[in-house]
Design a protein around this motif. Structure first.
Motif, PDB file in Angstrom:
ATOM      1  N   VAL A  28       1.308   5.447  -7.132  1.00 46.88           N
ATOM      2  CA  VAL A  28       1.130   6.261  -8.333  1.00 46.88           C
ATOM      3  C   VAL A  28       2.440   6.902  -8.778  1.00 46.88           C
ATOM      4  O   VAL A  28       2.779   6.907  -9.965  1.00 46.88           O
ATOM      5  CB  VAL A  28       0.065   7.351  -8.086  1.00 46.88           C
ATOM      6  CG1 VAL A  28      -0.081   8.249  -9.311  1.00 46.88           C
ATOM      7  CG2 VAL A  28      -1.269   6.714  -7.744  1.00 46.88           C
ATOM      8  N   LYS A  29       3.211   7.444  -7.833  1.00 50.61           N
ATOM      9  CA  LYS A  29       4.466   8.106  -8.193  1.00 50.61           C
ATOM     10  C   LYS A  29       5.446   7.137  -8.841  1.00 50.61           C
ATOM     11  O   LYS A  29       6.138   7.491  -9.800  1.00 50.61           O
ATOM     12  CB  LYS A  29       5.093   8.738  -6.949  1.00 50.61           C
ATOM     13  CG  LYS A  29       4.329   9.946  -6.428  1.00 50.61           C
ATOM     14  CD  LYS A  29       5.073  10.610  -5.279  1.00 50.61           C
ATOM     15  CE  LYS A  29       4.328  11.854  -4.794  1.00 50.61           C
ATOM     16  NZ  LYS A  29       5.035  12.515  -3.668  1.00 50.61           N
ATOM     17  N   HIS A  68       0.816  -1.214   0.000  1.00 45.45           N
ATOM     18  CA  HIS A  68       0.000   0.000   0.000  1.00 45.45           C
ATOM     19  C   HIS A  68       0.851   1.266   0.000  1.00 45.45           C
ATOM     20  O   HIS A  68       0.291   2.361  -0.006  1.00 45.45           O
ATOM     21  CB  HIS A  68      -0.911   0.012   1.236  1.00 45.45           C
ATOM     22  CG  HIS A  68      -1.788  -1.195   1.337  1.00 45.45           C
ATOM     23  ND1 HIS A  68      -2.149  -1.766   2.545  1.00 45.45           N
ATOM     24  CD2 HIS A  68      -2.368  -1.959   0.384  1.00 45.45           C
ATOM     25  CE1 HIS A  68      -2.916  -2.821   2.332  1.00 45.45           C
ATOM     26  NE2 HIS A  68      -3.062  -2.956   1.030  1.00 45.45           N
ATOM     27  N   SER A  69       2.168   1.114   0.032  1.00 40.98           N
ATOM     28  CA  SER A  69       3.025   2.298   0.094  1.00 40.98           C
ATOM     29  C   SER A  69       2.868   3.126  -1.177  1.00 40.98           C
ATOM     30  O   SER A  69       2.769   2.602  -2.278  1.00 40.98           O
ATOM     31  CB  SER A  69       4.496   1.877   0.254  1.00 40.98           C
ATOM     32  OG  SER A  69       4.922   1.127  -0.862  1.00 40.98           O
ATOM     33  N   GLY A  70       2.842   4.436  -1.009  1.00 39.64           N
ATOM     34  CA  GLY A  70       2.695   5.327  -2.146  1.00 39.64           C
ATOM     35  C   GLY A  70       1.267   5.521  -2.606  1.00 39.64           C
ATOM     36  O   GLY A  70       1.026   6.226  -3.589  1.00 39.64           O
ATOM     37  N   ASN A  71       0.314   4.885  -1.910  1.00 41.79           N
ATOM     38  CA  ASN A  71      -1.078   5.023  -2.326  1.00 41.79           C
ATOM     39  C   ASN A  71      -1.574   6.450  -2.100  1.00 41.79           C
ATOM     40  O   ASN A  71      -1.378   7.033  -1.039  1.00 41.79           O
ATOM     41  CB  ASN A  71      -1.965   4.057  -1.534  1.00 41.79           C
ATOM     42  CG  ASN A  71      -3.442   4.240  -1.852  1.00 41.79           C
ATOM     43  OD1 ASN A  71      -3.838   4.188  -3.007  1.00 41.79           O
ATOM     44  ND2 ASN A  71      -4.243   4.470  -0.830  1.00 41.79           N
ATOM     45  N   CYS A  72      -2.204   7.001  -3.124  1.00 38.23           N
ATOM     46  CA  CYS A  72      -2.819   8.325  -3.030  1.00 38.23           C
ATOM     47  C   CYS A  72      -4.315   8.122  -3.239  1.00 38.23           C
ATOM     48  O   CYS A  72      -4.765   7.946  -4.377  1.00 38.23           O
ATOM     49  CB  CYS A  72      -2.233   9.271  -4.071  1.00 38.23           C
ATOM     50  SG  CYS A  72      -2.933  10.933  -4.001  1.00 38.23           S
ATOM     51  N   ALA A  73      -5.056   8.156  -2.140  1.00 33.80           N
ATOM     52  CA  ALA A  73      -6.487   7.822  -2.201  1.00 33.80           C
ATOM     53  C   ALA A  73      -7.250   8.736  -3.148  1.00 33.80           C
ATOM     54  O   ALA A  73      -8.222   8.305  -3.778  1.00 33.80           O
ATOM     55  CB  ALA A  73      -7.085   7.876  -0.794  1.00 33.80           C
ATOM     56  N   ASP A  74      -6.814   9.995  -3.269  1.00 34.30           N
ATOM     57  CA  ASP A  74      -7.511  10.932  -4.146  1.00 34.30           C
ATOM     58  C   ASP A  74      -7.417  10.509  -5.607  1.00 34.30           C
ATOM     59  O   ASP A  74      -8.312  10.807  -6.409  1.00 34.30           O
ATOM     60  CB  ASP A  74      -6.940  12.342  -3.989  1.00 34.30           C
ATOM     61  CG  ASP A  74      -7.239  12.929  -2.617  1.00 34.30           C
ATOM     62  OD1 ASP A  74      -8.200  12.450  -1.980  1.00 34.30           O
ATOM     63  OD2 ASP A  74      -6.510  13.846  -2.186  1.00 34.30           O
ATOM     64  N   LEU A  75      -6.328   9.810  -5.961  1.00 38.33           N
ATOM     65  CA  LEU A  75      -6.124   9.375  -7.345  1.00 38.33           C
ATOM     66  C   LEU A  75      -6.588   7.943  -7.577  1.00 38.33           C
ATOM     67  O   LEU A  75      -7.208   7.643  -8.605  1.00 38.33           O
ATOM     68  CB  LEU A  75      -4.647   9.507  -7.725  1.00 38.33           C
ATOM     69  CG  LEU A  75      -4.072  10.925  -7.726  1.00 38.33           C
ATOM     70  CD1 LEU A  75      -2.591  10.894  -8.047  1.00 38.33           C
ATOM     71  CD2 LEU A  75      -4.814  11.809  -8.715  1.00 38.33           C
ATOM     72  N   THR A  76      -6.285   7.056  -6.647  1.00 39.30           N
ATOM     73  CA  THR A  76      -6.628   5.640  -6.834  1.00 39.30           C
ATOM     74  C   THR A  76      -8.025   5.297  -6.339  1.00 39.30           C
ATOM     75  O   THR A  76      -8.610   4.312  -6.787  1.00 39.30           O
ATOM     76  CB  THR A  76      -5.613   4.750  -6.094  1.00 39.30           C
ATOM     77  OG1 THR A  76      -5.707   4.993  -4.681  1.00 39.30           O
ATOM     78  CG2 THR A  76      -4.192   5.044  -6.558  1.00 39.30           C
ATOM     79  N   GLY A  77      -8.545   6.076  -5.370  1.00 35.65           N
ATOM     80  CA  GLY A  77      -9.843   5.759  -4.793  1.00 35.65           C
ATOM     81  C   GLY A  77      -9.806   4.603  -3.819  1.00 35.65           C
ATOM     82  O   GLY A  77     -10.859   4.127  -3.387  1.00 35.65           O
ATOM     83  N   TYR A  78      -8.592   4.174  -3.437  1.00 38.55           N
ATOM     84  CA  TYR A  78      -8.463   3.018  -2.547  1.00 38.55           C
ATOM     85  C   TYR A  78      -8.313   3.469  -1.104  1.00 38.55           C
ATOM     86  O   TYR A  78      -7.428   4.258  -0.779  1.00 38.55           O
ATOM     87  CB  TYR A  78      -7.256   2.172  -2.951  1.00 38.55           C
ATOM     88  CG  TYR A  78      -7.036   0.966  -2.069  1.00 38.55           C
ATOM     89  CD1 TYR A  78      -7.897  -0.122  -2.120  1.00 38.55           C
ATOM     90  CD2 TYR A  78      -5.968   0.916  -1.178  1.00 38.55           C
ATOM     91  CE1 TYR A  78      -7.706  -1.224  -1.310  1.00 38.55           C
ATOM     92  CE2 TYR A  78      -5.769  -0.183  -0.364  1.00 38.55           C
ATOM     93  CZ  TYR A  78      -6.639  -1.249  -0.442  1.00 38.55           C
ATOM     94  OH  TYR A  78      -6.445  -2.347   0.361  1.00 38.55           O
TER      95      TYR A  78
END
Length: 204
Positions: free
Chosen positions: A106-107, A31-41
């Motif tokens: 995402v990055k 889950h590292s690097g997860n951006c909820a605003d972009l992935t919705g996760y």
């Protein structure tokens, strides 16, 4: 009966531990690097917003089994439940694919995309559908093999163009490529200069 009583709690504890282990944890490196605003996760809830096939539950929203149901009614409702189970399984499979492949970062994905050439990006976009059938390393090997094939084909096309133009050495080919790039840049510059004049003529 006593033996069963002693075994049952242990089994229940194992199931409980397995269930808890399946829950998303903020410390999971996937889950590292997860951006909820972009992935919705949502990491804590272990779900996407919206989920894949978000309307899967709608056909079952008002369905219920009644004592007055005929045999055909029951078969139809069970069939609908089977369809829903299949859709739910596909939702879980897709979610696990995204998490296991590190696509939440995402990055990192953007960095990998920037490292690819335009041709490699097009190639990746064309074959990414096959990623679900291969392990991550197998997919990367396939992608690199296809990219190498594309580079070889492009190089062969360049050498054939050299031959058509009467070029016999690589140094002559480099001079030809430089002159070709210069001509293309010059044509683009002249077109850019002509465009404003063309617009003015159209207005008048």
């Amino acid at each position: 009966a006593a033996a069963a009583a002693t075994v049952t709690p242990a089994v229940a504890d194992d199931d409980k531990e397995a269930t808890l282990a399946s829950f998303a944890r903020p410390g999971d490196e996937r889950h590292s690097g997860n951006c909820a605003d972009l992935t919705g996760y949502n990491v804590k809830r272990d779900e996407f917003d919206p989920e894949y096939d978000v309307d899967a539950e709608l056909p079952l929203a008002e369905m219920e089994f009644r004592d007055s149901d005929t045999e055909l009614d029951r078969k139809l409702k069970l069939h609908m439940l089977g369809i829903y189970t299949h859709r739910l399984t596909e939702r879980i499979r897709r979610k696990q694919f995204i998490i296991d492949r590190g696509l939440l970062n995402v990055k990192r994905q953007q960095g990998l995309e920037r490292k690819r050439t335009p041709q490699e990006r097009d190639l990746h976009g064309a074959v990414r559908v096959f990623a679900r059938f291969l392990e991550p390393n197998e997919y990367e090997i396939m992608l690199e093999g296809l990219a190498a094939e594309s580079r070889i084909r492009n190089r062969i096309a360049e050498l054939k163009e050299y031959r058509r133009m009467g070029i016999h050495t690589l140094s002559e080919g480099e001079l030809y490529d430089a002159e070709k790039r210069r001509r293309v840049a010059e044509c683009a510059r002249l077109q850019a200069l002509d465009m404003p004049a063309g617009k003015n003529n159209v207005r008048t």
